[in-house]
Motif scaffolding. Structure first.
Motif, PDB file in Angstrom:
ATOM      1  N   GLY A  80       0.825  -1.191   0.000  1.00 15.86           N
ATOM      2  CA  GLY A  80       0.000   0.000   0.000  1.00 15.86           C
ATOM      3  C   GLY A  80       0.858   1.239   0.000  1.00 15.86           C
ATOM      4  N   PHE A  81       0.213   2.349   0.288  1.00 23.13           N
ATOM      5  CA  PHE A  81       0.904   3.635   0.306  1.00 23.13           C
ATOM      6  C   PHE A  81       1.314   3.972   1.732  1.00 23.13           C
ATOM      7  N   PHE A  82       2.625   4.024   1.956  1.00 20.11           N
ATOM      8  CA  PHE A  82       3.178   4.390   3.258  1.00 20.11           C
ATOM      9  C   PHE A  82       3.321   5.916   3.274  1.00 20.11           C
ATOM     10  N   VAL A  83       2.788   6.514   4.328  1.00 18.22           N
ATOM     11  CA  VAL A  83       2.535   7.957   4.316  1.00 18.22           C
ATOM     12  C   VAL A  83       3.649   8.767   4.977  1.00 18.22           C
ATOM     13  N   ILE A  84       4.033   9.848   4.291  1.00 14.15           N
ATOM     14  CA  ILE A  84       4.876  10.880   4.900  1.00 14.15           C
ATOM     15  C   ILE A  84       3.915  11.966   5.378  1.00 14.15           C
ATOM     16  N   TYR A  85       3.583  11.905   6.659  1.00 19.71           N
ATOM     17  CA  TYR A  85       2.601  12.831   7.231  1.00 19.71           C
ATOM     18  C   TYR A  85       3.312  13.939   8.002  1.00 19.71           C
ATOM     19  N   THR A  86       2.860  15.172   7.795  1.00 14.15           N
ATOM     20  CA  THR A  86       3.395  16.303   8.564  1.00 14.15           C
ATOM     21  C   THR A  86       2.237  17.082   9.166  1.00 14.15           C
ATOM     22  N   PRO A  87       2.254  17.266  10.496  1.00 13.83           N
ATOM     23  CA  PRO A  87       1.203  18.091  11.111  1.00 13.83           C
ATOM     24  C   PRO A  87       1.305  19.534  10.613  1.00 13.83           C
ATOM     25  N   GLN A  88       0.155  20.204  10.574  1.00 12.73           N
ATOM     26  CA  GLN A  88       0.149  21.596  10.097  1.00 12.73           C
ATOM     27  C   GLN A  88       0.745  22.530  11.145  1.00 12.73           C
ATOM     28  N   GLY A  89       1.684  23.368  10.708  1.00 13.55           N
ATOM     29  CA  GLY A  89       2.275  24.365  11.600  1.00 13.55           C
ATOM     30  C   GLY A  89       2.145  25.755  10.997  1.00 13.55           C
ATOM     31  N   GLU A  90       2.958  26.668  11.503  1.00 12.67           N
ATOM     32  CA  GLU A  90       2.908  28.071  11.066  1.00 12.67           C
ATOM     33  C   GLU A  90       3.261  28.225   9.582  1.00 12.67           C
ATOM     34  N   LEU A  91       2.549  29.141   8.912  1.00 12.72           N
ATOM     35  CA  LEU A  91       2.845  29.421   7.501  1.00 12.72           C
ATOM     36  C   LEU A  91       3.921  30.506   7.423  1.00 12.72           C
ATOM     37  N   THR A  92       5.105  30.194   7.929  1.00 10.04           N
ATOM     38  CA  THR A  92       6.238  31.136   7.964  1.00 10.04           C
ATOM     39  C   THR A  92       7.459  30.409   7.416  1.00 10.04           C
ATOM     40  N   PRO A  93       8.488  31.166   6.974  1.00 15.92           N
ATOM     41  CA  PRO A  93       9.699  30.499   6.468  1.00 15.92           C
ATOM     42  C   PRO A  93      10.256  29.480   7.474  1.00 15.92           C
ATOM     43  N   GLU A  94      10.234  29.838   8.766  1.00 13.35           N
ATOM     44  CA  GLU A  94      10.735  28.941   9.804  1.00 13.35           C
ATOM     45  C   GLU A  94       9.857  27.682   9.923  1.00 13.35           C
ATOM     46  N   GLY A  95       8.535  27.888   9.881  1.00 11.55           N
ATOM     47  CA  GLY A  95       7.604  26.751   9.936  1.00 11.55           C
ATOM     48  C   GLY A  95       7.809  25.825   8.742  1.00 11.55           C
ATOM     49  N   TYR A  96       7.942  26.415   7.539  1.00 11.93           N
ATOM     50  CA  TYR A  96       8.154  25.614   6.328  1.00 11.93           C
ATOM     51  C   TYR A  96       9.457  24.811   6.425  1.00 11.93           C
ATOM     52  N   ARG A  97      10.501  25.467   6.946  1.00 16.82           N
ATOM     53  CA  ARG A  97      11.812  24.802   7.015  1.00 16.82           C
ATOM     54  C   ARG A  97      11.752  23.581   7.950  1.00 16.82           C
TER      55      ARG A  97
END
Ligand SMILES: [Zn+2]
Length: 401
Positions: A80-97
């Protein structure tokens, strides 16, 4: 068979907890012979848990895990499809990094665990890989992204994940982000953002399957309209049977089917869960299973059994799951439904606690009168068709091919 289990304690103890209802030898054999895939395995979240090994058999009742190699064999789950899951965080350069680094680490954990078990399972990147690996006697590990937040505003990162072997991705999770509105948040973009529309184009260019689970209704509708190849809902259910924003209304299910897409039946959000303090206290203790002493483990299992006897953890069970699956098939047709039960991501119900119970689904579909050919489409044929269409589009061929 059920009665015999009740009378024979040694037999009961020998049977995995998830195999409550006996599956006939014929049904089991037919299930074994089918190519069986699930499109949402959150198991990679466990890959970095100290002491947890993918090649060891775990008990759901103990550590709450639902997928490992021994249980894949027991439940006839080919992959099946093994998931790369990321919880939602701040929409800022630091959050994205931070999110990008976490997602890359998760992708590497998948590579590491699959390589360490290379005699039993291998990474797959094309639809043809499924049959090729199955013939080699290996299980099949596709990869997907749940929440494209880690891409930040740099869509070229999608190709980086493509090179890791990722072939399916959804734009958003439980909160709105830079790409789309979440179905469990207040609309910000009224669907997809301008960057979200570019994300769809890049997904199509690379040949990845667009996953609309967690997207708002408006965003899902736009994904269906914009994507050059059919959209998947990797783990969703019918809202007509249980009114929750994570489920999909009939009109959108029909629209998805009409565009060639597929909905993979989720086991979450089919009924109200037990949200009592007592339940969360048990769950908190269980989350620390590996750190507990043997005596603490025995006490926890006893306390949990006592709580379960007083109140169910969820009002939905295997019967609810089958009812929802059969409803989805009735609304969308056998070419547009599959299975994605959110294993290790909160899925599982009484009667299908883990993947060892999957043969029950095949047995029930046969009992409901579906042909083995139709059942195999549900288990794998439909999602492989979407993968092939995405691949063909990327290679510049006609989408109808
Ligand atoms: Zn999810």
């Amino acid at each position: 068979m059920r009665a015999r289990l009740v009378f024979s304690l040694p037999l009961l103890l020998a049977v995995p907890a998830s195999a409550h209802e006996a599956v006939s030898p014929v049904d089991r054999l037919i299930h074994e012979q089918m190519l069986v895939l699930d499109t949402h395995l959150d198991t990679p979240m466990l890959f970095e848990r100290p002491g947890w090994q993918f090649d060891e058999r775990h008990e759901y009742a103990w550590d709450l895990s639902q997928v490992d190699l021994p249980r894949m064999a027991e439940g006839g789950l080919d992959g099946g499809f093994f998931v790369i899951y990321t919880p939602q965080g701040e929409l800022t350069p630091e959050g994205y990094r931070k999110a990008r680094d976490a997602a890359l680490m998760r992708a590497m954990a998948i590579q590491r665990v699959m390589a360490a078990n290379g005699d039993k399972i291998a990474l797959a990147t094309t639809a043809a890989d499924a049959e090729r690996l199955d013939k080699m006697g290996k299980r099949i590990a596709y990869q997907s992204i749940e929440n494209s937040y880690p891409l930040g505003e740099d869509l070229s990162l999608l190709e980086t994940f493509y090179k890791f072997g990722v072939r399916m991705a959804g734009p958003v999770h439980s909160k709105n982000n830079q790409f789309a509105d979440s179905t469990t948040d207040t609309p910000r973009w009224n669907g997809l953002s301008p960057l979200g529309k570019e994300w769809v184009k890049e997904m199509n260019r690379l040949g990845m399957v667009v996953d609309g689970s967690h997207s708002s209704d408006a965003a899902l509708e736009q994904l269906i309209e914009l994507s050059a190849t059919p959209v998947i809902l990797s783990h969703s259910g019918p809202r007509a049977l249980y009114d929750h924003p994570r489920n999909v209304p009939d009109a959108l299910m029909r629209k998805l089917a009409a565009s060639g897409g597929v909905m993979q039946m989720n086991s979450l959000f089919l009924g109200a869960g037990d949200s009592s303090d007592e339940r969360s206290a048990i769950e908190d203790r269980q989350a620390k299973w590996l750190d507990l002493t043997p005596a603490e483990r025995r006490q926890l299992v006893a306390d949990k059994a006592a709580l379960d006897a007083r109140q169910r953890s969820n009002e939905a069970d295997f019967e609810t799951y089958m009812k929802s699956l059969l409803y989805a098939i009735e609304v969308m047709g056998v070419d547009h439904v599959g299975l994605g039960a959110d294993w290790d991501g909160g899925g599982g119900l009484a009667g299908i606690e883990d993947i060892a119970a999957l043969p029950r689904i095949t047995a029930r579909l046969r009992k409901a009168g579906y042909s083995d050919a139709d059942i195999e489409k549900i288990w794998s044929g439909n999602v492989l068709r979407l993968l092939r269409q995405a691949e063909a589009h990327a290679q510049g061929r006609s989408r109808s091919e």
